[in-house]
Design an enzyme around this catalytic site. Structure first.
Site, PDB file in Angstrom:
ATOM      1  N   LYS A  13       0.921  -1.300   0.147  1.00 16.13           N
ATOM      2  CA  LYS A  13      -0.017  -0.509   0.233  1.00 16.13           C
ATOM      3  C   LYS A  13       0.826   1.402   0.075  1.00 16.13           C
ATOM      4  CE  LYS A  13      -1.810  -1.542   4.440  1.00 16.13           C
ATOM      5  NZ  LYS A  13      -0.887  -2.267   4.614  1.00 16.13           N
ATOM      6  N   ARG A  88     -10.381   0.742   7.821  1.00 16.18           N
ATOM      7  CA  ARG A  88     -10.489  -0.942   8.528  1.00 16.18           C
ATOM      8  C   ARG A  88     -11.001  -0.956   8.621  1.00 16.18           C
ATOM      9  NH1 ARG A  88      -3.616  -1.767   9.076  1.00 16.18           N
ATOM     10  NH2 ARG A  88      -3.524   0.385   8.481  1.00 16.18           N
ATOM     11  N   ARG A 127      11.993  -5.191   4.868  1.00 13.87           N
ATOM     12  CA  ARG A 127      11.272  -4.314   5.610  1.00 13.87           C
ATOM     13  C   ARG A 127      12.111  -3.261   5.557  1.00 13.87           C
ATOM     14  NH1 ARG A 127       5.599  -1.838   5.321  1.00 13.87           N
ATOM     15  NH2 ARG A 127       5.700  -2.348   7.521  1.00 13.87           N
ATOM     16  N   ARG A 160      10.541  -1.848  11.333  1.00 20.73           N
ATOM     17  CA  ARG A 160       9.773  -1.599  11.993  1.00 20.73           C
ATOM     18  C   ARG A 160       9.448  -2.677  13.464  1.00 20.73           C
ATOM     19  NH1 ARG A 160       4.282  -0.412   9.053  1.00 20.73           N
ATOM     20  NH2 ARG A 160       3.711  -1.109  10.083  1.00 20.73           N
ATOM     21  N   ARG A 171      -1.594  -8.240  13.301  1.00 18.19           N
ATOM     22  CA  ARG A 171      -1.756  -7.651  12.341  1.00 18.19           C
ATOM     23  C   ARG A 171      -2.668  -8.212  10.750  1.00 18.19           C
ATOM     24  NH1 ARG A 171       3.924  -5.146  10.562  1.00 18.19           N
ATOM     25  NH2 ARG A 171       2.285  -4.016   9.015  1.00 18.19           N
TER      26      ARG A 171
END
Ligand code: AP5
Ligand code: MG
Length: 222
Positions: A13, A88, A127, A160, A171
């Protein structure tokens, strides 16, 4: 244009939104980025919401909705917004609908980036984020030119804390049990476009742009 990007953690995203907002000249608003910035800036909102993010839980709707709607009302959002990670929940969907209606707009498209879970895990494992502006990299797929340093602003890159362990597991569970239900809502409104996000970053962008062109072509001829 007002567009939302829906996708599991790591679906791409943020990566797509950053490029699309430039191409379409509309503002990119990421609820996750706003929460992380608020925490870095030690604002009351940031300090209040970090506990949910650390656990991989959703931040309560009341806090999330007011933060995002405030951004939509800002003059820099007048051309339209590309919402990344919001809404969400159904209450968030309803709050967004009401907000857009109040300012004389309507959601144009909900784009769902569909990516299988094994690919998601690979993406999140590599990431990297930049401290200054949350630019996104990947150790293998999209490495920075200089190890550990953002190409765009020179700030330090970090992983993160919620990209691993129990927070990541939560998540994923929340996305695939709760957020996924939003797809039915947007499908019923004929606003949903599903895009196969399991392709190169460039290919995914091309497909999204084609969906948007298809939509604008239809609405201008309607
Ligand atoms: P948020 O920051 O929004 O996290 P998320 O939804 O879990 O999504 P991610 O940012 O992890 O993934 P992404 O889809 O942006 O992927 P990216 O482009 O980085 O939210 C964090 C937390 O904030 C939530 O858990 C919650 O606590 C809270 N929160 C946020 N919004 C909320 C809301 N509305 N309500 C309540 N709480 C909320 O890409 C991932 C990696 O893959 C990168 O390394 C990238 O380089 C790579 N990559 C991207 N595309 C490709 C591709 N096509 N091929 C290969 N690699 C790719
Ligand atoms: Mg993101």
């Amino acid at each position: 244009m007002d567009i939302i990007l829906i996708g599991a953690p790591g679906a791409g995203k943020g990566t797509q939104a950053m490029m699309l907002s430039q191409a379409l000249s509309i503002r990119h608003i990421s609820s996750g980025d706003l929460f992380r910035k608020a925490f870095d800036d030690k604002t009351p909102l940031g300090l209040q919401t970090q506990k949910y993010i650390d656990l991989g839980e959703l931040v309560p709707d009341a806090l999330t909705v007011s933060m995002v709607l405030r951004c939509i009302e800002e003059p820099t959002s007048a051309n339209g917004v590309l919402l990344d990670g919001f809404p969400r929940t159904l209450p968030q969907v309803q709050a967004l609908d009401v907000e857009l209606q109040t300012i004389g707009r309507e959601l144009d498209l909900a784009i769902y980036l569909s990516v299988p879970q094994d690919e998601i895990l690979k993406r999140l494992a590599g990431r990297l984020f930049c401290h200054a502006h949350q630019h996104v990299y990947h150790t293998e797929i999209r490495p920075p030119k200089v190890n550990g340093v953002c190409d765009l602003d020179g700030s330090e890159l970090y992983q993160r804390a919620d990209d691993k362990g129990e927070a990541l597991r939560r998540r994923l569970v929340i996305f695939f049990t709760e957020t996924i239900q939003l797809l039915n809502h947007y499908k019923a409104q004929n606003k949903l476009r599903e895009v196969d996000g399991n392709q190169s970053i460039e290919k995914v962008q091309e497909i999204i742009m084609n969906e948007i062109k298809d939509y604008t072509g239809k609405t201008t001829h309607a």
